[in-house]
Design a protein around this motif. Structure first.
Motif, PDB file in Angstrom:
ATOM      1  N   ASP A  54     -13.553  32.235  -4.802  1.00 42.64           N
ATOM      2  CA  ASP A  54     -13.581  33.647  -4.561  1.00 42.64           C
ATOM      3  C   ASP A  54     -14.530  34.391  -5.622  1.00 42.64           C
ATOM      4  O   ASP A  54     -14.200  34.581  -6.576  1.00 42.64           O
ATOM      5  CB  ASP A  54     -11.830  33.859  -5.059  1.00 42.64           C
ATOM      6  CG  ASP A  54     -11.720  35.514  -5.055  1.00 42.64           C
ATOM      7  OD1 ASP A  54     -12.357  36.097  -4.485  1.00 42.64           O
ATOM      8  OD2 ASP A  54     -10.534  35.634  -5.854  1.00 42.64           O
ATOM      9  N   VAL A  55     -15.414  34.733  -4.743  1.00 42.75           N
ATOM     10  CA  VAL A  55     -16.557  35.327  -5.583  1.00 42.75           C
ATOM     11  C   VAL A  55     -16.337  36.966  -5.659  1.00 42.75           C
ATOM     12  O   VAL A  55     -16.787  37.476  -6.597  1.00 42.75           O
ATOM     13  CB  VAL A  55     -18.021  35.451  -4.626  1.00 42.75           C
ATOM     14  CG1 VAL A  55     -18.499  33.985  -5.152  1.00 42.75           C
ATOM     15  CG2 VAL A  55     -17.921  35.649  -3.451  1.00 42.75           C
ATOM     16  N   TYR A  56     -15.225  37.335  -4.782  1.00 45.28           N
ATOM     17  CA  TYR A  56     -15.089  38.829  -4.982  1.00 45.28           C
ATOM     18  C   TYR A  56     -14.261  39.263  -6.080  1.00 45.28           C
ATOM     19  O   TYR A  56     -14.427  40.251  -6.508  1.00 45.28           O
ATOM     20  CB  TYR A  56     -14.192  39.065  -3.684  1.00 45.28           C
ATOM     21  CG  TYR A  56     -14.628  38.553  -2.422  1.00 45.28           C
ATOM     22  CD1 TYR A  56     -16.083  39.053  -1.693  1.00 45.28           C
ATOM     23  CD2 TYR A  56     -14.224  37.355  -1.789  1.00 45.28           C
ATOM     24  CE1 TYR A  56     -16.407  38.389  -0.776  1.00 45.28           C
ATOM     25  CE2 TYR A  56     -14.747  36.719  -0.614  1.00 45.28           C
ATOM     26  CZ  TYR A  56     -15.896  37.305  -0.256  1.00 45.28           C
ATOM     27  OH  TYR A  56     -16.454  36.505   0.834  1.00 45.28           O
ATOM     28  N   TYR A  91     -17.964  44.332  -5.502  1.00 48.90           N
ATOM     29  CA  TYR A  91     -19.141  44.821  -4.449  1.00 48.90           C
ATOM     30  C   TYR A  91     -19.363  44.077  -3.272  1.00 48.90           C
ATOM     31  O   TYR A  91     -19.831  44.491  -2.568  1.00 48.90           O
ATOM     32  CB  TYR A  91     -20.148  45.510  -5.239  1.00 48.90           C
ATOM     33  CG  TYR A  91     -21.123  44.374  -5.934  1.00 48.90           C
ATOM     34  CD1 TYR A  91     -21.987  43.731  -5.478  1.00 48.90           C
ATOM     35  CD2 TYR A  91     -20.589  44.286  -7.253  1.00 48.90           C
ATOM     36  CE1 TYR A  91     -22.645  42.609  -6.331  1.00 48.90           C
ATOM     37  CE2 TYR A  91     -21.185  43.142  -8.132  1.00 48.90           C
ATOM     38  CZ  TYR A  91     -22.448  42.746  -7.445  1.00 48.90           C
ATOM     39  OH  TYR A  91     -22.836  41.530  -8.110  1.00 48.90           O
ATOM     40  N   LEU A  92     -19.292  42.721  -3.501  1.00 52.84           N
ATOM     41  CA  LEU A  92     -19.613  41.978  -2.513  1.00 52.84           C
ATOM     42  C   LEU A  92     -18.772  42.045  -1.195  1.00 52.84           C
ATOM     43  O   LEU A  92     -19.208  41.706  -0.141  1.00 52.84           O
ATOM     44  CB  LEU A  92     -19.454  40.503  -2.944  1.00 52.84           C
ATOM     45  CG  LEU A  92     -20.673  40.133  -4.183  1.00 52.84           C
ATOM     46  CD1 LEU A  92     -20.652  38.602  -4.425  1.00 52.84           C
ATOM     47  CD2 LEU A  92     -22.227  40.265  -3.687  1.00 52.84           C
ATOM     48  N   ALA A  93     -17.431  42.495  -1.490  1.00 52.27           N
ATOM     49  CA  ALA A  93     -16.590  42.561  -0.292  1.00 52.27           C
ATOM     50  C   ALA A  93     -16.888  43.999   0.410  1.00 52.27           C
ATOM     51  O   ALA A  93     -16.486  44.260   1.440  1.00 52.27           O
ATOM     52  CB  ALA A  93     -15.240  42.619  -0.641  1.00 52.27           C
ATOM     53  N   ASP A 100     -26.992  38.511  -0.557  1.00 52.43           N
ATOM     54  CA  ASP A 100     -26.524  38.214  -1.597  1.00 52.43           C
ATOM     55  C   ASP A 100     -26.832  36.466  -2.185  1.00 52.43           C
ATOM     56  O   ASP A 100     -27.429  36.351  -3.190  1.00 52.43           O
ATOM     57  CB  ASP A 100     -25.020  38.353  -2.020  1.00 52.43           C
ATOM     58  CG  ASP A 100     -24.734  37.803  -3.435  1.00 52.43           C
ATOM     59  OD1 ASP A 100     -25.043  38.552  -4.455  1.00 52.43           O
ATOM     60  OD2 ASP A 100     -23.670  36.656  -3.343  1.00 52.43           O
ATOM     61  N   LEU A 101     -26.376  35.642  -1.203  1.00 53.29           N
ATOM     62  CA  LEU A 101     -26.426  34.373  -1.638  1.00 53.29           C
ATOM     63  C   LEU A 101     -27.536  33.594  -0.984  1.00 53.29           C
ATOM     64  O   LEU A 101     -28.275  32.696  -1.323  1.00 53.29           O
ATOM     65  CB  LEU A 101     -25.007  33.705  -1.378  1.00 53.29           C
ATOM     66  CG  LEU A 101     -24.797  32.209  -1.499  1.00 53.29           C
ATOM     67  CD1 LEU A 101     -24.802  31.147  -0.434  1.00 53.29           C
ATOM     68  CD2 LEU A 101     -25.553  31.661  -2.846  1.00 53.29           C
ATOM     69  N   LYS A 148     -11.226  40.399   5.174  1.00 50.21           N
ATOM     70  CA  LYS A 148     -10.903  41.514   4.141  1.00 50.21           C
ATOM     71  C   LYS A 148     -12.204  41.906   3.555  1.00 50.21           C
ATOM     72  O   LYS A 148     -12.183  42.822   2.658  1.00 50.21           O
ATOM     73  CB  LYS A 148      -9.931  40.929   2.868  1.00 50.21           C
ATOM     74  CG  LYS A 148      -8.427  40.696   3.250  1.00 50.21           C
ATOM     75  CD  LYS A 148      -7.767  40.048   2.039  1.00 50.21           C
ATOM     76  CE  LYS A 148      -6.455  39.622   2.606  1.00 50.21           C
ATOM     77  NZ  LYS A 148      -6.051  38.539   1.660  1.00 50.21           N
ATOM     78  N   ILE A 149     -13.314  41.547   4.160  1.00 46.47           N
ATOM     79  CA  ILE A 149     -14.504  41.969   3.703  1.00 46.47           C
ATOM     80  C   ILE A 149     -15.288  42.596   4.931  1.00 46.47           C
ATOM     81  O   ILE A 149     -14.990  42.497   5.977  1.00 46.47           O
ATOM     82  CB  ILE A 149     -15.669  40.966   3.105  1.00 46.47           C
ATOM     83  CG1 ILE A 149     -15.675  39.774   4.084  1.00 46.47           C
ATOM     84  CG2 ILE A 149     -14.750  40.293   2.086  1.00 46.47           C
ATOM     85  CD1 ILE A 149     -16.729  38.950   3.618  1.00 46.47           C
ATOM     86  N   ASN A 150     -16.309  43.522   4.583  1.00 48.27           N
ATOM     87  CA  ASN A 150     -17.121  44.311   5.608  1.00 48.27           C
ATOM     88  C   ASN A 150     -18.284  43.530   5.950  1.00 48.27           C
ATOM     89  O   ASN A 150     -18.428  43.719   7.198  1.00 48.27           O
ATOM     90  CB  ASN A 150     -17.643  45.497   4.716  1.00 48.27           C
ATOM     91  CG  ASN A 150     -16.471  46.395   4.699  1.00 48.27           C
ATOM     92  OD1 ASN A 150     -15.605  46.476   5.403  1.00 48.27           O
ATOM     93  ND2 ASN A 150     -16.515  47.343   3.601  1.00 48.27           N
TER      94      ASN A 150
END
Ligand code: NAD
Ligand code: 89V
Length: 339
Positions: A155-157, A162-164, A173-174, A202-204
């Protein structure tokens, strides 16, 4: 050598600990627009000169380099201000928001005669470095195939919300780190073909990317990244490698195990990174690489050398990111010369 740091967020503490560990280096000023983060970080590291505005900090001066630990949207303005102030610069990845900005930042530092290095630390992780050095020393002959893989469900979020939020996620990012490792192992790239997916609703942005790279020296590599992979053991934040060469194979497996097979020989080494006094699992791998890359920056300044991950070098990694998004969007192979 005196430094200043801009951006007292989630990751900056690692950078401040690492600066503390380098003899003869001290961070004398801090800057953040967020008063709470600035105060907390200043108190924790005993740094009294504090600014909410980077322009004021540059005007007051009194430091040789600046560590830009903010997210990408602020990088161009801060790098250009630092170059104008005549201080050397280490800037976090992603280097910029687009390749035009990245090129302008390299040009600004060149014109000012200041050193500009990107904090591109994954190729400096000791396990990855052991593989790079073995390959460069010819341990498996001439490489012709590589897989550079980062797959996780961590869970990096939670730490980096902001990553999500962004339209772009995993490649920017990665994947940028993993593409940089592919460059460090196999050299420059002529074409890239990429496909992306968003699995987490849940992320964009995209949280899965699979990329096929043809390198100019004849290696074909697969760079695959995922933050949607639920598996045990969870390998965050390890990059795994499989490389075929004319004389054998090299593997970096989960648990930091480096295996080199050639002819009749089959050698496996434990290349696990140490857990530094201020580090914690599972981030210790990344945290150690922060210490290593910052030492490299200081060594280069002291010895007048160009850093391995200088801004100019990082333009080629950044171009891979842009080319991967273009390839995925247009469903075609992209030549790097198009960028
Ligand atoms: P963050 O949002 O937690 O922190 C950024 C801080 O910068 C915030 O406190 C914000 O107020 C401040 N800031 C932004 N613009 C500013 C400006 N113009 N002037 C002064 N302060 C400003 O972000 P983070 O998670 O710490 O990430 C920072 C960067 O580090 C990102 O680019 C991220 O990709 C990178 N990162 C790198 C690694 C790595 O291993 N190399 C790991 C994590 C994060
Ligand atoms: O290293 C990084 O850039 C981090 C993470 C490991 C979470 O992707 O953002």
């Amino acid at each position: 050598m005196k430094g200043a740091l801009i951006g007292c967020g989630f990751f900056a503490r690692n950078q401040l600990h690492a600066w503390n560990d380098i003899d003869g280096v001290g961070i004398v000023a801090l800057c953040d627009r967020d008063a709470g983060r600035l105060a907390e970080t200043g108190d924790l590291f005993g740094i009294d000169r504090r600014y909410s505005d980077a322009a004021e900090m540059f005007a007051d001066g009194g430091f040789d380099f600046v560590d830009i630990a903010t997210t990408a949207p602020s990088h161009r303005l801060l790098v250009e201000a630092a170059a104008k102030a005549g201080v050397h610069i280490i800037c976090q990845k992603p280097f910029a928001e687009n390749i035009g900005d990245a090129r302008a930042m390299v040009a600004a530092a060149d014109a000012a005669g200041t050193v500009l290095m990107v904090h591109e630390n994954f190729r400096w992780q000791s396990a990855v470095r052991a593989a790079i050095e073995a390959l460069r020393a010819g341990a498996i002959g001439t490489p012709f195939f590589g897989r550079v893989s980062f797959r996780s469900g961590y869970d990096v979020y939670a730490g980096q919300p902001y990553l999500a939020e962004g339209k772009r996620f995993i490649i920017e990012d990665l994947g940028i780190h993993i593409l940089d490792i592919a460059r460090a192992l196999f050299g420059e790239v002529s074409t890239i073909t990429a496909s992306t997916r968003r699995v987490n609703p849940k992320i964009n942005g995209e949280d899965v990317a699979t990329m096929l790279l043809v390198h100019t020296d004849g290696v074909t590599s697969v760079v695959d990244c995922s933050y949607a992979t639920k598996r045990e053991p969870e390998t965050f934040p390890e990059t795994l490698l499989e490389i075929d060469g004319t004389e054998g194979t090299l593997r970096l497996d989960a648990g930091y195990r480096l295996t080199i097979q050639t002819g009749g020989s089959n050698e496996t080494r434990d290349v696990a990174p140490p857990v530094l006094s201020w580090a914690e699992r599972p981030w210790h791998n990344i945290q150690e690489s922060v210490a290593i890359i910052q030492r490299h920056f200081v060594d280069c300044l002291r010895e007048g050398r160009i850093p391995e991950t200088a801004g100019a070098d990082n333009l080629n990694t950044f171009a891979l990111v842009e080319a991967a998004y273009l390839s995925a969007a247009e469903g075609r192979t992209v030549k790097l010369e198009e960028l």
